[in-house]
Scaffold this motif. Structure first.
Motif, PDB file in Angstrom:
ATOM      1  N   TRP A   1       0.505  -1.213   0.321  1.00 44.41           N
ATOM      2  CA  TRP A   1      -0.252  -0.584  -0.134  1.00 44.41           C
ATOM      3  C   TRP A   1       1.089   1.354  -0.019  1.00 44.41           C
TER       4      TRP A   1
ATOM      5  N   ALA B   1      -8.791  -3.086   0.424  1.00 43.48           N
ATOM      6  CA  ALA B   1      -9.045  -2.886   2.359  1.00 43.48           C
ATOM      7  C   ALA B   1     -10.205  -3.366   3.102  1.00 43.48           C
TER       8      ALA B   1
ATOM      9  N   VAL C   1      -5.946   1.644   5.991  1.00 45.69           N
ATOM     10  CA  VAL C   1      -7.661   1.375   5.919  1.00 45.69           C
ATOM     11  C   VAL C   1      -8.432   1.738   5.548  1.00 45.69           C
TER      12      VAL C   1
END
Length: 132
Positions: free
Chosen positions: A72, A130, A115
Motif C-alpha cells: 500500500w 482494504a 484501511v
C-alpha cells in the motif's frame, strides 16, 4: 484531508501489545527517541473510525501488517508522485523502509490508517481491497 508521515532509522524493538486501544485525539503521534522514528497522523475522522472499527491488537500478525503496508505504501508514494493522474489526496510521501523492524504497534497503526484512508476515500492501493 488526512495524512501521515514516517521518519525512521534503525528499529529492532517490538512494542508490548494491549488488546484494546482507544484513541482520544485527532492528531496521533507515536514516537520513540531511542529508536529514532516518528509516526504522525493528522486526520479528524481517523480517531472515531479507529475506535469504532479497528480490530484489536494481535488480531493480525506483524508479518501480515508489514506485507500489506509495503504494498500500500509503495502505491501511495507512486500516486503522490503523480498528482495530475491521481489528484491531491496523497499530500505527502510515506517514508517506510522495508528493511527496518518498526515493531508491531507502528505497523498496526499504519495499517489501520491505510484501511481507513482507502475505505473513506473509495481508493484501492494494492491488488486487494482494504477491509476490516
Amino acid at each position: 484531508m488526512g495524512s501521515f508521515l514516517i521518519i525512521s532509522c534503525n528499529s529492532n524493538k517490538n512494542f508490548s501489545s494491549e488488546n484494546i486501544e482507544k484513541l482520544t485525539s485527532d492528531t496521533i503521534h507515536i514516537s520513540n527517541p531511542d529508536l529514532e522514528y516518528e509516526v504522525v497522523i493528522f486526520d479528524a475522522g481517523f480517531t472515531s473510525w479507529f475506535n469504532s472499527f479497528a480490530r484489536p491488537k494481535n488480531f493480525y500478525t506483524q508479518s501480515f501488517l508489514e506485507a500489506r503496508n509495503r504494498i500500500w505504501i509503495m502505491e501511495w508514494n507512486n500516486r503522490f508522485r503523480n498528482p495530475l493522474r491521481y489528484g491531491n489526496i496523497y499530500d505527502m510521501p510515506i517514508e517506510y523502509d522495508n528493511t527496518i523492524n518498526y515493531g508491531y504497534h507502528v505497523n498496526y497503526m499504519i495499517y489501520n490508517y491505510l484501511v481507513y484512508f482507502q475505505m473513506t476515500n473509495k481508493q484501492q492501493l494494492g491488488g486487494f481491497q482494504a477491509r476490516i
